[in-house]
Design an enzyme around this catalytic site. Structure first.
Site, PDB file in Angstrom:
ATOM      1  N   SER A 142       0.870  -1.172   0.000  1.00  0.00           N
ATOM      2  CA  SER A 142       0.000   0.000   0.000  1.00  0.00           C
ATOM      3  C   SER A 142       0.905   1.219   0.000  1.00  0.00           C
ATOM      4  CB  SER A 142      -0.842  -0.038   1.278  1.00  0.00           C
ATOM      5  OG  SER A 142      -1.367   1.225   1.590  1.00  0.00           O
ATOM      6  N   TYR A 155      -1.333  -0.968  10.600  1.00  0.00           N
ATOM      7  CA  TYR A 155      -1.487  -1.371   9.204  1.00  0.00           C
ATOM      8  C   TYR A 155      -0.269  -0.893   8.410  1.00  0.00           C
ATOM      9  CZ  TYR A 155      -3.619  -1.334   4.457  1.00  0.00           C
ATOM     10  OH  TYR A 155      -3.893  -1.516   3.123  1.00  0.00           O
TER      11      TYR A 155
HETATM   12  N1  LIG Z   1      -8.669  -0.711  -1.452  1.00  0.00           N
HETATM   13  C1  LIG Z   1      -7.631   0.080  -1.287  1.00  0.00           C
HETATM   14  O1  LIG Z   1      -7.778   1.326  -1.355  1.00  0.00           O
HETATM   15  C2  LIG Z   1      -6.262  -0.476  -1.042  1.00  0.00           C
HETATM   16  C3  LIG Z   1      -5.173   0.403  -1.125  1.00  0.00           C
HETATM   17  C4  LIG Z   1      -3.900  -0.095  -0.897  1.00  0.00           C
HETATM   18  C5  LIG Z   1      -3.711  -1.440  -0.606  1.00  0.00           C
HETATM   19  N2  LIG Z   1      -4.794  -2.271  -0.525  1.00  0.00           N
HETATM   20  C6  LIG Z   1      -4.545  -3.681  -0.204  1.00  0.00           C
HETATM   21  O2  LIG Z   1      -5.206  -4.482  -1.153  1.00  0.00           O
HETATM   22  C7  LIG Z   1      -5.492  -5.756  -0.585  1.00  0.00           C
HETATM   23  C8  LIG Z   1      -6.944  -6.132  -0.886  1.00  0.00           C
HETATM   24  O3  LIG Z   1      -7.798  -5.216  -0.222  1.00  0.00           O
HETATM   25  P1  LIG Z   1      -9.224  -4.774  -0.822  1.00  0.00           P
HETATM   26  O4  LIG Z   1      -9.153  -3.319  -1.031  1.00  0.00           O
HETATM   27  O5  LIG Z   1      -9.621  -5.640  -1.942  1.00  0.00           O
HETATM   28  O6  LIG Z   1     -10.147  -4.985   0.474  1.00  0.00           O
HETATM   29  P2  LIG Z   1     -11.376  -5.985   0.759  1.00  0.00           P
HETATM   30  O7  LIG Z   1     -12.431  -5.824  -0.269  1.00  0.00           O
HETATM   31  O8  LIG Z   1     -11.733  -5.745   2.190  1.00  0.00           O
HETATM   32  O9  LIG Z   1     -10.721  -7.415   0.586  1.00  0.00           O
HETATM   33  C9  LIG Z   1      -9.863  -7.945   1.548  1.00  0.00           C
HETATM   34  C10 LIG Z   1      -9.687  -9.424   1.266  1.00  0.00           C
HETATM   35  O10 LIG Z   1      -8.804  -9.965   2.254  1.00  0.00           O
HETATM   36  C11 LIG Z   1      -9.412 -11.097   2.851  1.00  0.00           C
HETATM   37  N3  LIG Z   1      -9.021 -11.234   4.248  1.00  0.00           N
HETATM   38  C12 LIG Z   1      -9.138 -10.331   5.250  1.00  0.00           C
HETATM   39  N4  LIG Z   1      -8.744 -10.866   6.410  1.00  0.00           N
HETATM   40  C13 LIG Z   1      -8.365 -12.147   6.133  1.00  0.00           C
HETATM   41  C14 LIG Z   1      -7.879 -13.214   6.918  1.00  0.00           C
HETATM   42  N5  LIG Z   1      -7.699 -13.121   8.243  1.00  0.00           N
HETATM   43  N6  LIG Z   1      -7.606 -14.387   6.309  1.00  0.00           N
HETATM   44  C15 LIG Z   1      -7.779 -14.541   4.972  1.00  0.00           C
HETATM   45  N7  LIG Z   1      -8.242 -13.555   4.186  1.00  0.00           N
HETATM   46  C16 LIG Z   1      -8.528 -12.382   4.754  1.00  0.00           C
HETATM   47  C17 LIG Z   1     -10.912 -10.835   2.744  1.00  0.00           C
HETATM   48  O11 LIG Z   1     -11.637 -12.064   2.721  1.00  0.00           O
HETATM   49  P3  LIG Z   1     -12.415 -12.746   3.918  1.00  0.00           P
HETATM   50  O12 LIG Z   1     -13.100 -11.675   4.694  1.00  0.00           O
HETATM   51  O13 LIG Z   1     -13.353 -13.690   3.216  1.00  0.00           O
HETATM   52  O14 LIG Z   1     -11.373 -13.475   4.699  1.00  0.00           O
HETATM   53  C18 LIG Z   1     -11.000 -10.175   1.375  1.00  0.00           C
HETATM   54  O15 LIG Z   1     -11.055 -11.159   0.369  1.00  0.00           O
HETATM   55  C19 LIG Z   1      -5.163  -5.640   0.908  1.00  0.00           C
HETATM   56  O16 LIG Z   1      -3.900  -6.210   1.155  1.00  0.00           O
HETATM   57  C20 LIG Z   1      -5.083  -4.143   1.137  1.00  0.00           C
HETATM   58  O17 LIG Z   1      -4.235  -3.814   2.197  1.00  0.00           O
HETATM   59  C21 LIG Z   1      -6.056  -1.817  -0.733  1.00  0.00           C
END
Ligand SMILES: NC(=O)c1ccc[n+]([C@@H]2O[C@H](COP(=O)([O-])OP(=O)(O)OC[C@H]3O[C@@H](n4cnc5c(N)ncnc54)[C@H](OP(=O)(O)O)[C@@H]3O)[C@@H](O)[C@H]2O)c1
Length: 266
Positions: A142, A155
């Site tokens: 991130s 985080y």
């Molecule tokens: N969206 C943004 O703006 C953004 C920006 C920078 C980086 N990121 C990174 O992108 C990645 C994906 O995030 P997203 O934006 O797609 O968010 P999201 O929609 O909340 O998806 C998060 C995913 O991680 C899984 N997860 C969470 N806790 C978990 C656990 N304990 N064990 C296994 N799986 C777990 C969730 O699935 P379950 O709940 O089914 O386990 C879900 O599939 C993350 O690493 C995040 O830090 C996101």
């Protein structure tokens, strides 16, 4: 070489595949002909995503906070597909609480999922990749893995740790045929803020304004899928991420003053 040939018939394992960026990436990769392993905790959502995929998939639920059985997950994937070409460590959870209010237990929970979860799965897959002398490990970080942003102390710490670990791993593997890519996505319109942990350990349960205005998860996924062909060291998606990282390198004091003036980070 087109993007299709980079992943066609390749086995790509995506964590966090039950929503957001991981879901979009799984669908994108399957459309490009990859065989996709879908992992996260929620089996129903993984099944829903698998139904959207155009290619062969394997649903493999796992909890990144409890990876003592990482070897068992790898064995199940190898049993089904025979090998793994790419591991995309994407699953993660964000934070919305001031450091002063956040108990150490919540800091540890974030480190467990966002750092140790990625490390555990990577270490479990690594012997197999090394035996083949080929493979690609992707770690989704991130902007907060480069720059501290308020309300995200643990985080941000976990994402900074991702850079330390995977930068080192890349060097250690530099003669092995295995590539390591760290991805820094921009703000992407996903459930990340709704699922973010607060000081009480409960989810924040609201979509941030910055999230609402973010990039579509499909666009972010396309950028990551394209990077599987180039295998860059680091992928900064979008001009704001590139600009802030550059600013931090060249003028860290000025970036601090600009961020301090910012009224809201949600
Ligand atoms: N969206 C943004 O703006 C953004 C920006 C920078 C980086 N990121 C990174 O992108 C990645 C994906 O995030 P997203 O934006 O797609 O968010 P999201 O929609 O909340 O998806 C998060 C995913 O991680 C899984 N997860 C969470 N806790 C978990 C656990 N304990 N064990 C296994 N799986 C777990 C969730 O699935 P379950 O709940 O089914 O386990 C879900 O599939 C993350 O690493 C995040 O830090 C996101």
């Amino acid at each position: 070489m087109g993007a299709t040939s980079a992943v066609e018939d390749r086995v790509v394992w995506v964590t966090g595949a039950s929503s957001g960026i991981g879901e979009a990436l799984a669908v994108e990769l399957s459309a490009l002909g990859a065989k996709v392993v879908l992992s996260a905790r929620r089996r129903d959502d993984l099944e829903r995503v698998a139904a959207r995929c155009a290619s062969e998939t394997l649903v493999r639920p796992l909890d990144l906070a409890d990876m003592d059985d990482a070897d068992r997950h790898v064995a199940a994937v190898l049993d089904r597909f025979g090998h793994v070409d790419v591991l995309v460590n994407n699953g993660g959870v964000s934070q919305r609480s001031l450091a002063v209010d956040t108990p150490l237990s919540v800091d540890r929970q974030l480190m467990e999922v966002d750092f140790f979860g990625q490390v555990a799965l990577t270490k479990a897959v690594l012997p197999h990749l090394m035996e083949r002398g080929d493979g690609h490990i992707v770690a989704v970080s991130s902007l907060t893995g480069r720059v501290g942003i308020p309300l995200r102390s643990a985080y941000s710490a976990a994402k900074h740790a991702i850079h330390g670990f995977f930068d080192t791993l890349r060097l250690e593997l530099s003669r092995s045929g295995i590539a390591v890519t760290i991805v820094c996505p921009p703000n992407v319109r996903t459930s990340i803020s709704a699922n973010a942990i607060t000081a009480s350990g409960e989810p924040y349960s609201a979509m941030d304004r910055i999230q609402e205005r973010g990039m579509a998860s499909e666009q972010c996924a396309r950028r990551i899928a394209r990077a599987l062909r180039r295998r860059p060291r680091e992928l900064h998606i979008g001009a704001p991420v590139r600009a802030i990282v550059l600013f931090d390198r060249l003028l860290p004091g000025l970036l601090f003053r600009l961020l301090r003036r910012q009224r809201t980070f949600v």
